[in-house]
Structure formats: structure tokens, C-alpha cells
Design a protein around this motif. Structure first.
Motif, PDB file in Angstrom:
ATOM      1  N   GLN A  87       3.536  54.622  58.873  1.00 32.70           N
ATOM      2  CA  GLN A  87       3.189  55.529  57.763  1.00 32.70           C
ATOM      3  C   GLN A  87       2.280  54.736  56.945  1.00 32.70           C
ATOM      4  O   GLN A  87       1.194  55.286  56.435  1.00 32.70           O
ATOM      5  CB  GLN A  87       4.473  56.031  56.931  1.00 32.70           C
ATOM      6  CG  GLN A  87       4.065  56.890  55.925  1.00 32.70           C
ATOM      7  CD  GLN A  87       3.592  58.394  56.264  1.00 32.70           C
ATOM      8  OE1 GLN A  87       3.910  58.669  57.280  1.00 32.70           O
ATOM      9  NE2 GLN A  87       2.517  58.560  55.776  1.00 32.70           N
ATOM     10  N   ILE A  88       2.511  53.448  56.885  1.00 32.51           N
ATOM     11  CA  ILE A  88       1.815  52.621  55.780  1.00 32.51           C
ATOM     12  C   ILE A  88       0.264  52.454  56.554  1.00 32.51           C
ATOM     13  O   ILE A  88      -0.846  52.458  56.004  1.00 32.51           O
ATOM     14  CB  ILE A  88       2.241  51.160  55.585  1.00 32.51           C
ATOM     15  CG1 ILE A  88       3.566  51.432  54.707  1.00 32.51           C
ATOM     16  CG2 ILE A  88       1.164  50.289  54.938  1.00 32.51           C
ATOM     17  CD1 ILE A  88       4.425  50.129  54.661  1.00 32.51           C
ATOM     18  N   TYR A  89       0.260  52.118  57.681  1.00 29.61           N
ATOM     19  CA  TYR A  89      -0.926  52.039  58.762  1.00 29.61           C
ATOM     20  C   TYR A  89      -1.590  53.231  58.754  1.00 29.61           C
ATOM     21  O   TYR A  89      -2.778  53.246  58.289  1.00 29.61           O
ATOM     22  CB  TYR A  89      -0.633  51.578  60.403  1.00 29.61           C
ATOM     23  CG  TYR A  89      -1.711  52.000  61.125  1.00 29.61           C
ATOM     24  CD1 TYR A  89      -2.452  50.790  61.151  1.00 29.61           C
ATOM     25  CD2 TYR A  89      -1.811  52.733  62.276  1.00 29.61           C
ATOM     26  CE1 TYR A  89      -3.603  50.807  61.942  1.00 29.61           C
ATOM     27  CE2 TYR A  89      -2.944  52.663  62.783  1.00 29.61           C
ATOM     28  CZ  TYR A  89      -3.941  51.944  63.000  1.00 29.61           C
ATOM     29  OH  TYR A  89      -4.815  51.805  63.999  1.00 29.61           O
ATOM     30  N   GLU A  90      -0.958  54.534  58.904  1.00 27.10           N
ATOM     31  CA  GLU A  90      -1.581  55.917  58.958  1.00 27.10           C
ATOM     32  C   GLU A  90      -2.370  56.046  57.415  1.00 27.10           C
ATOM     33  O   GLU A  90      -3.294  56.546  57.403  1.00 27.10           O
ATOM     34  CB  GLU A  90      -0.798  56.837  59.280  1.00 27.10           C
ATOM     35  CG  GLU A  90      -0.434  56.768  60.831  1.00 27.10           C
ATOM     36  CD  GLU A  90       0.701  57.708  61.169  1.00 27.10           C
ATOM     37  OE1 GLU A  90       1.289  58.492  60.263  1.00 27.10           O
ATOM     38  OE2 GLU A  90       0.646  57.994  62.439  1.00 27.10           O
ATOM     39  N   ASP A  91      -1.725  55.819  56.301  1.00 30.17           N
ATOM     40  CA  ASP A  91      -2.234  56.025  55.059  1.00 30.17           C
ATOM     41  C   ASP A  91      -3.355  55.156  54.643  1.00 30.17           C
ATOM     42  O   ASP A  91      -4.334  55.543  54.241  1.00 30.17           O
ATOM     43  CB  ASP A  91      -1.097  55.572  53.955  1.00 30.17           C
ATOM     44  CG  ASP A  91       0.019  56.857  53.841  1.00 30.17           C
ATOM     45  OD1 ASP A  91      -0.143  57.806  54.615  1.00 30.17           O
ATOM     46  OD2 ASP A  91       1.145  56.359  53.429  1.00 30.17           O
ATOM     47  N   ALA A  92      -3.106  53.701  55.367  1.00 30.90           N
ATOM     48  CA  ALA A  92      -4.307  52.965  54.952  1.00 30.90           C
ATOM     49  C   ALA A  92      -5.518  53.429  55.864  1.00 30.90           C
ATOM     50  O   ALA A  92      -6.737  53.293  55.383  1.00 30.90           O
ATOM     51  CB  ALA A  92      -4.051  51.629  55.377  1.00 30.90           C
ATOM     52  N   LEU A  93      -5.324  53.953  57.086  1.00 31.19           N
ATOM     53  CA  LEU A  93      -6.306  54.045  58.037  1.00 31.19           C
ATOM     54  C   LEU A  93      -7.184  55.439  57.407  1.00 31.19           C
ATOM     55  O   LEU A  93      -8.347  55.494  57.274  1.00 31.19           O
ATOM     56  CB  LEU A  93      -5.766  54.577  59.334  1.00 31.19           C
ATOM     57  CG  LEU A  93      -6.940  54.967  60.507  1.00 31.19           C
ATOM     58  CD1 LEU A  93      -7.764  54.011  60.576  1.00 31.19           C
ATOM     59  CD2 LEU A  93      -6.103  55.388  61.751  1.00 31.19           C
ATOM     60  N   ALA A  94      -6.350  56.420  56.733  1.00 27.06           N
ATOM     61  CA  ALA A  94      -6.690  57.663  56.160  1.00 27.06           C
ATOM     62  C   ALA A  94      -7.683  57.181  54.816  1.00 27.06           C
ATOM     63  O   ALA A  94      -8.670  57.852  54.524  1.00 27.06           O
ATOM     64  CB  ALA A  94      -5.814  58.421  55.693  1.00 27.06           C
TER      65      ALA A  94
ATOM     66  N   LEU B 205      -9.090  54.428  54.422  1.00 25.74           N
ATOM     67  CA  LEU B 205     -10.399  53.822  55.114  1.00 25.74           C
ATOM     68  C   LEU B 205     -11.326  54.742  55.641  1.00 25.74           C
ATOM     69  O   LEU B 205     -12.582  54.342  55.283  1.00 25.74           O
ATOM     70  CB  LEU B 205      -9.923  52.625  56.186  1.00 25.74           C
ATOM     71  CG  LEU B 205      -9.263  51.472  55.647  1.00 25.74           C
ATOM     72  CD1 LEU B 205      -9.144  50.634  56.948  1.00 25.74           C
ATOM     73  CD2 LEU B 205     -10.247  50.533  54.917  1.00 25.74           C
ATOM     74  N   GLU B 206     -10.773  55.903  56.221  1.00 21.15           N
ATOM     75  CA  GLU B 206     -11.797  56.960  56.625  1.00 21.15           C
ATOM     76  C   GLU B 206     -12.604  57.494  55.429  1.00 21.15           C
ATOM     77  O   GLU B 206     -13.659  57.741  55.492  1.00 21.15           O
ATOM     78  CB  GLU B 206     -11.040  57.758  57.307  1.00 21.15           C
ATOM     79  CG  GLU B 206     -10.738  57.328  58.845  1.00 21.15           C
ATOM     80  CD  GLU B 206      -9.695  58.248  59.593  1.00 21.15           C
ATOM     81  OE1 GLU B 206      -9.193  59.360  59.100  1.00 21.15           O
ATOM     82  OE2 GLU B 206      -9.693  58.097  60.890  1.00 21.15           O
ATOM     83  N   LYS B 207     -11.746  57.881  54.297  1.00 20.08           N
ATOM     84  CA  LYS B 207     -12.401  58.397  53.109  1.00 20.08           C
ATOM     85  C   LYS B 207     -13.337  57.749  52.687  1.00 20.08           C
ATOM     86  O   LYS B 207     -14.398  57.882  52.108  1.00 20.08           O
ATOM     87  CB  LYS B 207     -11.018  58.605  52.206  1.00 20.08           C
ATOM     88  CG  LYS B 207     -10.217  59.878  52.412  1.00 20.08           C
ATOM     89  CD  LYS B 207      -9.067  60.105  51.442  1.00 20.08           C
ATOM     90  CE  LYS B 207      -8.220  61.208  51.855  1.00 20.08           C
ATOM     91  NZ  LYS B 207      -7.299  61.372  50.987  1.00 20.08           N
TER      92      LYS B 207
ATOM     93  N   ALA C 203     -21.957  58.706  52.754  1.00 18.94           N
ATOM     94  CA  ALA C 203     -22.716  59.431  52.123  1.00 18.94           C
ATOM     95  C   ALA C 203     -23.462  58.797  50.944  1.00 18.94           C
ATOM     96  O   ALA C 203     -24.642  59.118  50.692  1.00 18.94           O
ATOM     97  CB  ALA C 203     -21.616  60.644  51.085  1.00 18.94           C
ATOM     98  N   GLN C 204     -23.030  57.709  50.589  1.00 16.15           N
ATOM     99  CA  GLN C 204     -23.830  56.844  49.502  1.00 16.15           C
ATOM    100  C   GLN C 204     -25.085  56.298  50.409  1.00 16.15           C
ATOM    101  O   GLN C 204     -26.060  56.233  49.616  1.00 16.15           O
ATOM    102  CB  GLN C 204     -22.977  55.805  49.051  1.00 16.15           C
ATOM    103  CG  GLN C 204     -23.827  55.202  47.874  1.00 16.15           C
ATOM    104  CD  GLN C 204     -22.826  54.010  46.995  1.00 16.15           C
ATOM    105  OE1 GLN C 204     -21.856  53.543  47.645  1.00 16.15           O
ATOM    106  NE2 GLN C 204     -23.210  53.473  46.127  1.00 16.15           N
ATOM    107  N   ALA C 205     -25.000  55.752  51.479  1.00 14.78           N
ATOM    108  CA  ALA C 205     -26.057  55.380  52.212  1.00 14.78           C
ATOM    109  C   ALA C 205     -26.930  56.397  52.639  1.00 14.78           C
ATOM    110  O   ALA C 205     -28.335  56.146  52.369  1.00 14.78           O
ATOM    111  CB  ALA C 205     -25.435  54.761  53.696  1.00 14.78           C
ATOM    112  N   ASP C 206     -26.750  57.624  52.808  1.00 18.16           N
ATOM    113  CA  ASP C 206     -27.428  58.596  53.016  1.00 18.16           C
ATOM    114  C   ASP C 206     -28.217  59.205  51.984  1.00 18.16           C
ATOM    115  O   ASP C 206     -29.429  59.069  51.984  1.00 18.16           O
ATOM    116  CB  ASP C 206     -26.722  59.938  53.401  1.00 18.16           C
ATOM    117  CG  ASP C 206     -25.947  59.823  54.689  1.00 18.16           C
ATOM    118  OD1 ASP C 206     -26.649  58.954  55.776  1.00 18.16           O
ATOM    119  OD2 ASP C 206     -25.299  60.641  54.945  1.00 18.16           O
ATOM    120  N   ARG C 207     -27.563  59.061  50.586  1.00 21.25           N
ATOM    121  CA  ARG C 207     -28.316  59.176  49.607  1.00 21.25           C
ATOM    122  C   ARG C 207     -29.408  58.183  49.041  1.00 21.25           C
ATOM    123  O   ARG C 207     -30.706  58.511  48.581  1.00 21.25           O
ATOM    124  CB  ARG C 207     -27.179  59.493  48.278  1.00 21.25           C
ATOM    125  CG  ARG C 207     -26.338  60.779  48.038  1.00 21.25           C
ATOM    126  CD  ARG C 207     -25.751  61.048  46.827  1.00 21.25           C
ATOM    127  NE  ARG C 207     -24.778  59.715  46.299  1.00 21.25           N
ATOM    128  CZ  ARG C 207     -23.587  59.572  46.952  1.00 21.25           C
ATOM    129  NH1 ARG C 207     -23.178  60.534  47.694  1.00 21.25           N
ATOM    130  NH2 ARG C 207     -22.700  58.690  46.613  1.00 21.25           N
TER     131      ARG C 207
END
Length: 139
Positions: A64-71, A73-75, A82-86
């Protein structure tokens, strides 16, 4: 008095309960040992089951900790992308503006050069006509 065969029969009859008692004692001892072995084996199985249960719970928490951290990191990656695109779009706009300004500066420099040549030519014409050029009011 009893005869020898009667004594032998009485001894044989007396020995049967002793044999049965010895057999019962031995069977009870074996049963107790087997019961203890079964109890020890059951306790070991229960301990292994508890360890497995604890390991499974720890694995579930770690997952669960790994999945939360992965989520997260994905966000964060989405935000950075998005910032790089801007920034890329802004950079392209700045480059366009810079190129436009550079073109304007070159055009103005060309106009200044043309004006300086024109002023030089007019000055020479005035001097050759016998007129002394005057400096502008701001000079």
C-alpha cells in the motif's frame, strides 16, 4: 494345600492382569508421547501460521505504501510534464519575440546607417555650397 498345576494356573491367572497392566502402561506412555508430539507440531504450525499472517500483513502495508508513493510520483511527473510543456511554449514565444525584436533592431540599424549617410551627404552639400552646418537645438 494346592497342587502345582493349580499354583501354575493361579500364577498364570495372576500374570495376565500384570501383562495387561504393563501393556496398558506402555500404550498410555506411547499415547502421551504422541499427544505431546502432536501438540508440539500443532504449536509449531500455529507459530508458522502467525508468522505467515504477520508477514502477509507487513507485505500488504508495504504494498500500500509503495502504491501510494507510486501514485504520488505519477501525479508529480504529470505536474512536471505540464510545467515543462508550459515552459517550452513560453520559450517558443520568447524566441519568436526575440527574433522579431532582432529583426526590428536590424531594420533600425539599417535606417540609422542610411540616415547617417544622408546627414553626411547633406553636410558635404551644405559645405560645398558655402553654408556652415549648425548643430541641432539639443546639442
Amino acid at each position: 494345600m494346592a497342587t502345582i498345576p493349580e499354583l501354575l494356573i493361579q500364577v498364570a491367572i495372576g500374570a495376565v492382569p500384570l501383562g495387561v497392566a504393563a501393556f496398558a502402561y506402555r500404550s498410555a506412555t506411547d499415547a502421551n508421547r504422541r499427544t505431546q508430539e502432536t501438540a508440539v507440531t500443532a504449536a509449531e504450525r500455529q507459530a508458522e501460521l502467525e508468522r505467515t499472517k504477520v508477514d502477509a500483513e507487513a507485505f500488504a502495508r508495504a504494498r500500500q505504501i509503495y502504491e501510494d508513493a507510486l501514485a504520488q510520483l505519477e501525479k508529480q511527473l504529470d505536474r512536471v510534464q505540464a510545467q515543462a510543456d508550459r515552459l517550452s511554449a513560453q520559450l517558443a514565444q520568447e524566441q519568436d519575440a526575440s527574433n522579431t525584436m532582432r529583426d526590428q533592431v536590424r531594420a533600425l540599424q539599417g535606417q540609422i546607417s542610411t540616415l547617417e549617410r544622408t546627414v553626411g551627404t547633406l553636410r558635404r552639400q551644405l559645405i560645398s555650397a558655402g553654408i556652415t552646418p549648425q548643430a541641432g537645438e539639443g546639442r
